[in-house]
Design a protein around this motif. Structure first.
Motif, PDB file in Angstrom:
ATOM      1  N   VAL A 165      63.025  38.432  -2.952  1.00 17.29           N
ATOM      2  CA  VAL A 165      61.964  38.107  -3.919  1.00 17.29           C
ATOM      3  C   VAL A 165      61.452  39.394  -4.569  1.00 17.29           C
ATOM      4  N   CYS A 166      61.018  39.240  -5.830  1.00 17.21           N
ATOM      5  CA  CYS A 166      60.423  40.369  -6.560  1.00 17.21           C
ATOM      6  C   CYS A 166      58.935  40.456  -6.239  1.00 17.21           C
ATOM      7  N   VAL A 167      58.285  41.410  -6.894  1.00 15.28           N
ATOM      8  CA  VAL A 167      56.854  41.614  -6.645  1.00 15.28           C
ATOM      9  C   VAL A 167      56.036  40.389  -7.055  1.00 15.28           C
ATOM     10  N   GLU A 168      56.438  39.726  -8.156  1.00 16.16           N
ATOM     11  CA  GLU A 168      55.701  38.574  -8.635  1.00 16.16           C
ATOM     12  C   GLU A 168      55.798  37.387  -7.700  1.00 16.16           C
ATOM     13  N   HIS A 169      56.864  37.312  -6.905  1.00 18.54           N
ATOM     14  CA  HIS A 169      57.090  36.141  -6.058  1.00 18.54           C
ATOM     15  C   HIS A 169      57.024  36.484  -4.579  1.00 18.54           C
ATOM     16  N   ARG A 170      56.467  37.629  -4.220  1.00 13.91           N
ATOM     17  CA  ARG A 170      56.288  38.004  -2.828  1.00 13.91           C
ATOM     18  C   ARG A 170      54.806  38.019  -2.483  1.00 13.91           C
ATOM     19  N   CYS A 185      63.365  34.071  -9.706  1.00 21.17           N
ATOM     20  CA  CYS A 185      63.370  34.189 -11.173  1.00 21.17           C
ATOM     21  C   CYS A 185      64.616  34.857 -11.725  1.00 21.17           C
ATOM     22  N   ASP A 186      65.498  35.360 -10.855  1.00 20.65           N
ATOM     23  CA  ASP A 186      66.741  36.041 -11.253  1.00 20.65           C
ATOM     24  C   ASP A 186      66.514  37.355 -11.983  1.00 20.65           C
TER      25      ASP A 186
END
Length: 772
Positions: A437-442, A418-419
């Motif tokens: 990856v961030c928390v939303e995508h991990r 998501c950048d």
């Protein structure tokens, strides 16, 4: 006529009298006749007539021993008309006696006293002597003086208006101011005018320590204490009267002033009147006008103790409009000092720093330099990096998308999906593709715990928990992905299965596939074939908990097809469970019984409970077989209610009820066997006792042979026979008995003339049939 023994001589007239006409004197004992004796009205006894006296008040006749003389009037009086004086004890008649008004005791005229006010009679004990008039008085018209404690009549006393106590005229006086009576304790004398005054109109002055009336004393307005007129002066401002201790002289104008109209200067402490008072703006204290200076900014008065000189302009200021610089410590007025926008502390112009973003003045402790651009910044425009801890301006700082903490550019990463900017604490690397990856995508694998991106993770179809490819299995039936906690291996074939395609045996706990488990027909739970048995009744599979073993044949039966003996609680299958037919007729729900608690009826062959089978009473009397028979196959003798088997049961043709052999007898007319209680008093059955010429029912009349005339001869019938009496005047009468079932004559009996004369047919006197 009386003899000398039974006659008596009167000692006065010397005549002789019988015992009934003579009496004895109670006083002297002499014998007297009734004419020379008197009955005393006091004691009721007879006395000599010459000794009797008359009461001067009631005129009654009394013996001289019952009469006394009044000490006042000298009259002779009886006991009821005299009283003893309570003072002297002398006898006084009721006409001369009086009662004390106080104690109600009787007193003679020599010892009575009259109240000088109300004239009430008093005894010596209850009288009071007025100390003023020396006359007797009663308690209602006398008082005791509280001052001298002497008794006086009410005319010689007064009530004090101060205390309410009673005082005599010698110990009371009149107040010269209001003219009211006052006792000696509350009456004082003014040392100036010598007038008598009460406590309300006189007082003791504290400066001369003597008593004075209100006209020659005054009260200080401050201390509220009474003083002499010489010790009081008036306030020059409010005219209040003041004593020497509560008045002061103004040091400015020398006026006499009270406490309310003066003050003591907070600077020099000297007293002054309010006309020379000023209030300091700073300390709010009262200060003499000569000891205050006006502030250069607000022009308010400030006392010399609170006056401050500005270090820059050297002008006087109040404490409100000056501040001390926190850096150099010098005092400056508001025109020559700034305030730190962060901590609000004062800073002088030489020691303040200006923010390059907002232009606010700052102190040294709350000014910063941006680590990136080196601009001067305040705390509002400077942010501390959470990673490195350096201060940066708002243009060189960013925030982590997850935790919203500030970070500089060197301490942030960007999510490859998501950048969004993310800090090191909230960024992860996919274990498979190594992307950031961030928390939303991990996603964390629930099996191995490694972090993966969303493209390299799958979810268990049973628990919806995420797993990586290495920690998932596939169901051999539906091919769904399943985790290790929700995958099962069939104990028989070894197939991997999900929850929907597996069954766990409730007996051993082993998992089985659909091909290798069965369901209990009773409870519906899953079992392997090793933990199931077939019911011998309906052939269905049942588990160990729902199966029972018949105690008779030891075969397996399910709970629905197993019965319990109500007597011994033994388990039975349907084949070996018996139900009493008699109970089934009498109850809605018939209990089950085992073989041991049932008895076979020898007549019907069915098993019954022990309560519904019994032995024949006739067989018992003959010592025959004691076989049991049920209620359906047994009869009850109508005479004795005894239980009977078929072999010992006969039927009473009259009533149709069963009866035993011992209670059957022969009718004297028709000679048929009938029950004993079906015979009349003449030993004739009830059927023969009611023969009549009335028409028989067609179905019964049709049974008679042609040789028997049923229309002109008396007839009757019962359950088994029809009886006909054929009459003849000269020949023998004939009794004909016909069997209703066979329609045959079973007995024909003639009765000759001699037998008739002998009274065989004498029973007609007891019936309505004539000529039998």
């Amino acid at each position: 006529m009386f003899c000398s023994t039974h006659s008596f001589s009167c000692t006065h007239c010397e005549e002789r009298f019988c015992e009934a006409d003579s009496i004895n004197c109670v006083t002297c004992g002499d014998t007297r006749c009734y004419q020379d004796a008197v009955a005393c009205d006091g004691c009721g006894g007879y006395h000599c007539a010459e000794t009797a006296e008359t009461c001067d008040i009631c005129s009654g006749v009394f013996a001289d021993t019952h009469i006394e003389t009044c000490t006042t009037c000298r009259d002779d009086v009886c006991q009821d008309d005299r009283v003893r004086c309570s003072e002297c004890g002398e006898i006084t008649c009721s006409r001369d006696i009086t009662s004390c008004a106080e104690c109600n005791e009787p007193i003679c005229p020599d010892h009575t006293f009259a109240c000088s006010v109300c004239d009430d009679v008093l005894c010596a004990s209850d009288r009071q002597i007025c100390n003023e008039h020396h006359t007797p008085v009663c308690s209602q018209h006398s008082d005791t003086c509280t001052q001298c404690h002497e008794v006086y009549c009410t005319d010689a006393t007064e009530q004090c208006t101060e205390c309410g106590e009673i005082a005599c005229l010698h110990d009371s006086g009149l107040c010269d101011h209001d003219g009211l009576t006052v006792c000696e304790s509350h009456l004082t004398e003014c040392v100036v005018c010598d007038g008598g005054v009460c406590t309300e109109h006189g007082t003791e002055v504290i400066d001369t320590n003597d008593h004075r009336c209100l006209s020659h004393s005054a009260q200080c307005a401050d201390c509220n204490q009474p003083h002499s007129l010489q010790g009081i002066l008036e306030c020059d401002r409010c005219s209040n009267q003041l004593c020497a201790e509560d008045r002061e002289e103004c040091v400015a104008c020398e006026q006499i002033v009270c406490e309310d109209d003066r003050f003591n200067c907070a600077v020099d402490g000297a007293p002054r009147c309010d006309a020379h008072k000023s209030v300091c703006r700073s300390c709010k204290k009262s200060v003499a006008q000569s000891n205050v200076t006006d502030c250069t900014v607000c022009e308010e008065s400030v006392c010399d103790d609170d006056l401050i000189i500005c270090n820059t302009c050297q002008l006087p200021h109040c404490p409100v409009h000056v501040s001390e610089c926190i850096e150099c410590g010098d005092t400056h007025c508001v025109e020559h000092i700034d305030t730190c926008s962060d901590c609000s502390d004062p800073v002088c112009e030489d020691d303040s720093i200006v923010c390059d973003y907002c232009g606010d003045a700052l102190c040294v402790d709350h000014s910063y330099e941006c680590r990136s651009c080196e601009d001067a910044i305040c705390t509002e425009h400077g942010v501390e990096c959470t990673g490195c801890g350096d201060i940066h301006c708002v243009d060189h700082i960013d925030y982590c998308t997850t935790c919203r903490d500030p970070f500089c550019e060197d301490d942030l990463d960007a999510c490859d999906r998501c950048d969004d900017p993310i800090c090191a604490h909230h960024s992860d690397e996919c274990h498979t593709c190594e992307d950031i990856v961030c928390v939303e995508h991990r996603v964390e694998c629930a099996g191995c715990g490694d972090i993966h991106c969303e493209d390299h993770i799958e979810y268990c179809t049973s628990c919806r928990t995420p797993f990586c490819d290495d920690d998932l299995d596939v169901c051999n039936r539906c091919e769904d992905s399943i985790c290790a906690d929700h995958s099962y291996k069939c104990t028989n074939c070894g197939d991997i299965l999900c929850v929907d395609h597996i069954g766990v045996c409730s007996g051993c706990g082993d998992p089985r596939c659909e091909d290798h488990y069965e369901t209990c027909s009773d409870c519906g739970e899953v079992f392997c074939r090793d933990h199931l048995e077939r019911c011998s009744t309906h052939g269905e599979l049942v588990c160990e908990q729902d199966q029972n073993t018949c105690d008779e044949c030891e075969k397996i039966v399910c709970s629905d097809h197993s019965r319990t003996c109500t007597e011994c609680q033994s388990i039975l299958c349907d084949v070996h469970a018996h139900r009493c037919p008699t109970c089934n007729d009498e109850f809605i729900r018939t209990p089950y019984l085992c073989k041991e608690h049932t008895i076979v009826c020898t007549e019907g062959g069915e098993r019954h409970c022990t309560d519904h089978v019994a032995s024949c009473d006739a067989c018992l009397q003959q010592d025959e077989s004691l076989e049991k028979i049920c209620k359906r196959h047994s009869n009850m003798c109508r005479v004795t209610n005894h239980n009977l088997c078929k072999e010992h049961t006969q039927t009473d043709p009259v009533s149709g009820d069963p009866a035993c052999d011992h209670h059957m007898t022969q009718c004297a007319l028709c000679q048929c066997q009938v029950a004993e209680d079906s015979l009349t008093e003449r030993e004739i059955c009830e059927t023969c006792s009611e023969l009549s010429i009335e028409s028989l029912p067609e179905q019964i009349a049709a049974l008679f042979p042609d040789s028997v005339d049923v229309e002109s001869n008396p007839t009757n019938f019962n359950q088994k026979f029809v009886i006909v009496k054929k009459k003849s005047l000269l020949r023998a009468n004939e009794i004909v008995v016909i069997d209703r079932n066979k329609a045959e004559v079973v007995n024909r009996r003639g009765v000759g003339f001699i037998a008739r004369v002998a009274g065989v047919f004498r029973w007609e006197s007891l019936t309505h049939l004539a000529g039998v």
